[in-house]
Design a protein around this motif. Structure first.
Motif, PDB file in Angstrom:
ATOM      1  N   ALA A 131       0.887  -1.312  -0.250  1.00  0.00           N
ATOM      2  CA  ALA A 131       0.260   0.351  -0.117  1.00  0.00           C
ATOM      3  C   ALA A 131       0.842   1.032  -0.466  1.00  0.00           C
ATOM      4  O   ALA A 131       1.112   1.845   1.091  1.00  0.00           O
ATOM      5  N   GLN A 178       6.225   3.844   0.461  1.00  0.00           N
ATOM      6  CA  GLN A 178       6.708   3.896   1.503  1.00  0.00           C
ATOM      7  C   GLN A 178       7.073   3.194   1.941  1.00  0.00           C
ATOM      8  O   GLN A 178       7.448   2.037   2.980  1.00  0.00           O
ATOM      9  N   SER A 179       5.772   2.071   1.771  1.00  0.00           N
ATOM     10  CA  SER A 179       5.570   0.670   2.421  1.00  0.00           C
ATOM     11  C   SER A 179       6.319   0.100   2.216  1.00  0.00           C
ATOM     12  O   SER A 179       7.382  -0.926   2.592  1.00  0.00           O
ATOM     13  N   SER A 188      14.418  -3.093   5.293  1.00  0.00           N
ATOM     14  CA  SER A 188      15.148  -4.553   6.005  1.00  0.00           C
ATOM     15  C   SER A 188      15.598  -5.702   5.410  1.00  0.00           C
ATOM     16  O   SER A 188      16.379  -6.617   6.043  1.00  0.00           O
ATOM     17  N   GLN A 211      10.005  11.838   2.948  1.00  0.00           N
ATOM     18  CA  GLN A 211       9.785  10.098   3.605  1.00  0.00           C
ATOM     19  C   GLN A 211      10.294   9.242   3.074  1.00  0.00           C
ATOM     20  O   GLN A 211      10.594   8.618   4.399  1.00  0.00           O
ATOM     21  N   ALA A 224      13.214  10.255   5.893  1.00  0.00           N
ATOM     22  CA  ALA A 224      13.648   9.769   7.080  1.00  0.00           C
ATOM     23  C   ALA A 224      12.933   8.297   6.764  1.00  0.00           C
ATOM     24  O   ALA A 224      13.923   7.873   8.395  1.00  0.00           O
ATOM     25  N   LEU A 225      12.723   7.647   6.586  1.00  0.00           N
ATOM     26  CA  LEU A 225      12.541   6.406   6.520  1.00  0.00           C
ATOM     27  C   LEU A 225      14.023   5.711   6.489  1.00  0.00           C
ATOM     28  O   LEU A 225      14.479   4.540   7.458  1.00  0.00           O
ATOM     29  N   ASP A 258      15.679   5.897   9.576  1.00  0.00           N
ATOM     30  CA  ASP A 258      15.060   5.159  10.551  1.00  0.00           C
ATOM     31  C   ASP A 258      16.379   3.881  10.364  1.00  0.00           C
ATOM     32  O   ASP A 258      16.511   3.080  11.695  1.00  0.00           O
ATOM     33  N   TYR A 259      16.108   3.356   9.645  1.00  0.00           N
ATOM     34  CA  TYR A 259      17.102   2.160   9.410  1.00  0.00           C
ATOM     35  C   TYR A 259      18.145   1.616   9.541  1.00  0.00           C
ATOM     36  O   TYR A 259      19.177   1.452   9.166  1.00  0.00           O
ATOM     37  N   TYR A 263       7.225   7.417 -11.035  1.00  0.00           N
ATOM     38  CA  TYR A 263       5.939   7.387 -10.372  1.00  0.00           C
ATOM     39  C   TYR A 263       5.776   9.115 -11.838  1.00  0.00           C
ATOM     40  O   TYR A 263       6.946   9.969 -12.134  1.00  0.00           O
ATOM     41  N   SER A 300      -1.615   6.035  -8.246  1.00  0.00           N
ATOM     42  CA  SER A 300      -2.581   7.311  -7.464  1.00  0.00           C
ATOM     43  C   SER A 300      -2.676   8.104  -9.133  1.00  0.00           C
ATOM     44  O   SER A 300      -3.667   8.432  -8.400  1.00  0.00           O
ATOM     45  N   ARG A 355      -4.906   2.685  -3.135  1.00  0.00           N
ATOM     46  CA  ARG A 355      -3.038   2.507  -2.218  1.00  0.00           C
ATOM     47  C   ARG A 355      -2.237   1.374  -3.098  1.00  0.00           C
ATOM     48  O   ARG A 355      -2.142   0.465  -2.199  1.00  0.00           O
ATOM     49  N   PHE A 384       7.177  -9.853   6.491  1.00  0.00           N
ATOM     50  CA  PHE A 384       6.323  -9.535   6.229  1.00  0.00           C
ATOM     51  C   PHE A 384       4.875  -9.230   6.385  1.00  0.00           C
ATOM     52  O   PHE A 384       4.665 -10.854   5.884  1.00  0.00           O
ATOM     53  N   GLN A 399       0.744  -8.298   3.922  1.00  0.00           N
ATOM     54  CA  GLN A 399       0.306  -6.935   2.955  1.00  0.00           C
ATOM     55  C   GLN A 399      -0.161  -6.629   3.538  1.00  0.00           C
ATOM     56  O   GLN A 399      -0.995  -6.457   4.290  1.00  0.00           O
ATOM     57  N   THR A 400      -0.124  -4.811   2.569  1.00  0.00           N
ATOM     58  CA  THR A 400      -1.360  -4.147   3.462  1.00  0.00           C
ATOM     59  C   THR A 400      -2.095  -3.644   2.643  1.00  0.00           C
ATOM     60  O   THR A 400      -2.780  -2.834   2.568  1.00  0.00           O
TER      61      THR A 400
END
Lengths: 419, 419
Positions: free
Chosen positions: A155, A158-159, A166, A183, A186-187, A190-191, A243, A273, A281, A302, A304-305
């Motif tokens: 989704a 970002q996901s 990971s 975004q 930042a991700l 974070d990792y 994109y 999108s 999404r 993982f 699924q989103t």
């Protein structure tokens, strides 16, 4: 009701009724504790909640004060502002005319009828049928060759980037073209990755070749080749976010980096999108063979989103050829809109320079200007200001979400703002 | 077609046609490079892809060998196995009878009609209306008191934990009750936390009080109070995953940790996969006031993952009281099923000990056994074996996804397997 909530409600009521006025200092946490016979933690939590809801603000080293805008006022104000914006040239929303709702609804209704499939969890990697359809789709369209086993659905980009982060063991340096994709940066931070900008020696290079800047610049083919060669030479990984690759205006369609590199060292990201609806999404990621192996080893990590119903619907929608038709329609539609508005602008603002972006979605308008920038909001216009210096204003105008039948009024509003 | 793909296809064809046989060693990367006149990277990538797709396997320090099971056989085999399983007592899937599809479809259709809302991206935090409905819902149901501004919606608990990991600055120690929630542990590790099990001095304590083990044990109230007190004393954060809290059997309904703690130091997680459909991926998280403040500061980092259509549908579904009705129905339905099957088991297996789990979803069966464990699969049964030692077998039987009208045949199959 907990004690903390009692205190929250009491103070909120005092603020809303005006007993506590804007700018009033709240008692210190310690004082409030003895005043209301509750623990300091209770007071602290009530204060945090009031601050989070906008009723009070925290002044470091000083204390808490009643906000000049209560949350209610803030909500009303933001609703007001929204209502005041009549012509939103900043929005990433879609034009109702661009999308055939009836067709999509039909596919969604079909998907909702598949009771048996909806009774179970989906595949973590995404529905197998949709991955098959996407494998064909990117092969035909972007010459990205990958078996369904190398495609991961999620989704939103970002996901998918979270999964990618990971999978990459050595958290090296990632280069982004600029700071606009906050975004993503930042991700990766974070990792534990080291995020840099326009850094050639990075282990990972993130690019969005068909949407390099807010202006919608497209990466030239020569630069694409150079990047692919650089990646081959340095064994760096390219993350290609494709994109808006379907939107191009008076330039040759550019090949995907994935195809140029023969699939080596490129992770390809695609999304819908822009092509369908912002509210759908579903994105997908084509992993390199090596990363696909790692994904398989770590698949237990993982989930699924993306919504299963939407995945089922999209799969059939693609198979029946609607996605390709929709892309053609969307491209024609948005390009025509941008050109029509650019023509109106050129007619009305003879001292302005009007350009259409390479991806045909933005208009770049350069115009002399001597007023305050809040003129736009005052006249009901939301627009992105790229620069304003020495009396020259550069606007980026996205006509995507503004319906064509309000173009004339939008021009009048722009005239009021600019002159 | 890229060179890498050519090689991939050539080798795949050789394997499928039998020219390369199971166990055959593939030429080394260097050899294959000169053999096929391609670069070593090309060979390496083709080998990775073949391995990822299951055609070859890598033996470290030795080379690549044709797999004994080609991908096709693996697929066929897994399809076979699936078909052979007639009674799936392991599945987390739902029973068709438990859910009123027609009602849900009606709400989804209504949501799909809201063109204007579907034309735009959703709120990053989740649709405001749904957050309001959830705020009321958890207050009424679990005494969890939180304004909508403290609720974050996401597609599954995993996505929400990713956000939570990002919000917590000091990546300290996280304690999980056991190793069963691999995904959660892996996520925290990815974010740099130190994951331990049953570790009292952790800064963060993850618990699922209504589903503590695979057997469905429920945390007693005394233990809940102790945990809340421990968290208050040590200022540790509790993450309360309230999964399956709606299912309880002959024990008193237990209060949420969030309510017991008066909202301090507890992040509450709720989800709907058990109550509605596994395929509806909407979960929510109630942040502490402090973390809600941090979320607001960092909101630019996050995207919404849950489908907007499903959010709109769920909101109205909750408001019209269907969720509460569905929960009552689901609980009654699954409890009745478990009891009915337990009664059949007790009748047929007089030398077995039959228990129903505290959350009323699992049956624990202890029975003498002297055969091989593959007897179950041979007889079309999938079941979780908790232990098998000294001739005593302990099975955990989840009747959720097995339709009631196949209970009698399932008992016959179990008899064949056990005797």
């Amino acid at each position: 009701m907990s004690k903390y909530d009692d205190l929250y409600n009491k103070l909120k009521a005092d603020i809303l009724s005006g007993q506590l006025k804007a700018g009033d200092r709240l008692p210190s946490v310690r004082k409030a504790g003895s005043l209301y016979s509750v623990s300091r933690t209770t007071v602290q939590n009530a204060y945090f909640a009031l601050a989070a809801d906008g009723f009070i603000i925290s002044e470091p080293q000083s204390g808490y004060y009643v906000s000049y805008h209560t949350a209610k006022q803030i909500e009303e104000k933001s609703a007001d502002t929204k209502q005041n914006i009549l012509y939103d040239f900043k929005s990433g929303g879609a034009d109702r005319e661009s999308f055939e709702f009836d067709i999509w609804r039909r596919y969604m209704k079909n998907a909702l009828r598949q009771d048996e499939r909806l009774l179970t969890y989906g595949e973590a990697q995404g529905e197998a049928e949709l991955r098959e359809a996407l494998s064909e789709y990117v092969r035909d369209k972007r010459n990205v060759i990958a078996s369904p086993s190398r495609i991961v659905i999620g989704a939103g980009v970002q996901s998918l980037l979270g999964i990618l982060c990971s999978l990459i063991d050595s958290k090296g340096t990632v280069s982004f073209p600029d700071k606009s994709f906050q975004q993503g940066a930042a991700l990766f931070e974070d990792y534990g990755f080291d995020v840099k900008y326009r850094f050639k020696d990075a282990e990972i290079i993130y690019v969005s070749p068909s949407h390099m800047t807010k202006r919608g610049d497209v990466m030239p083919n020569k630069r694409r080749m150079e990047l692919v060669e650089h990646s081959a030479k340095t064994a760096s990984l390219i993350i290609e976010d494709d994109y808006e690759s379907d939107f191009q205006y008076n330039i040759m369609p550019a090949p995907s980096l994935h195809a140029l590199a023969g699939g080596s060292n490129v992770v390809y990201l695609g999304s819908f999108s822009r092509l369908l609806l912002p509210s759908i999404r579903i994105s997908f990621m084509v992993l390199t063979p090596e990363l696909a192996g790692k994904y398989r080893e770590n698949i237990y990590k993982f989930n699924q989103t993306a919504a299963k119903t939407e995945q089922i619907a999209l799969c059939q929608y693609i198979r029946d050829g609607h996605l390709k038709a929709q892309i053609r329609k969307t491209r024609r539609f948005y390009t025509a809109k941008a050109r029509a508005f650019a023509a109106l602008l050129a007619e009305e603002f003879i001292n302005a320079q009007i350009e259409i972006s390479e991806n045909a979605l933005q208009i770049i308008m350069t115009v002399p200007f001597s007023k305050n920038l809040d003129e736009f909001e005052k006249n009901g216009i939301a627009v992105f200001v790229e620069s304003y210096e020495n009396g020259i204003l550069k606007l980026i105008i996205n006509t995507g979400a503004v319906p064509q039948n309000s173009f004339k009024n939008a021009i009048i509003a722009l005239k009021n703002a600019l002159s």
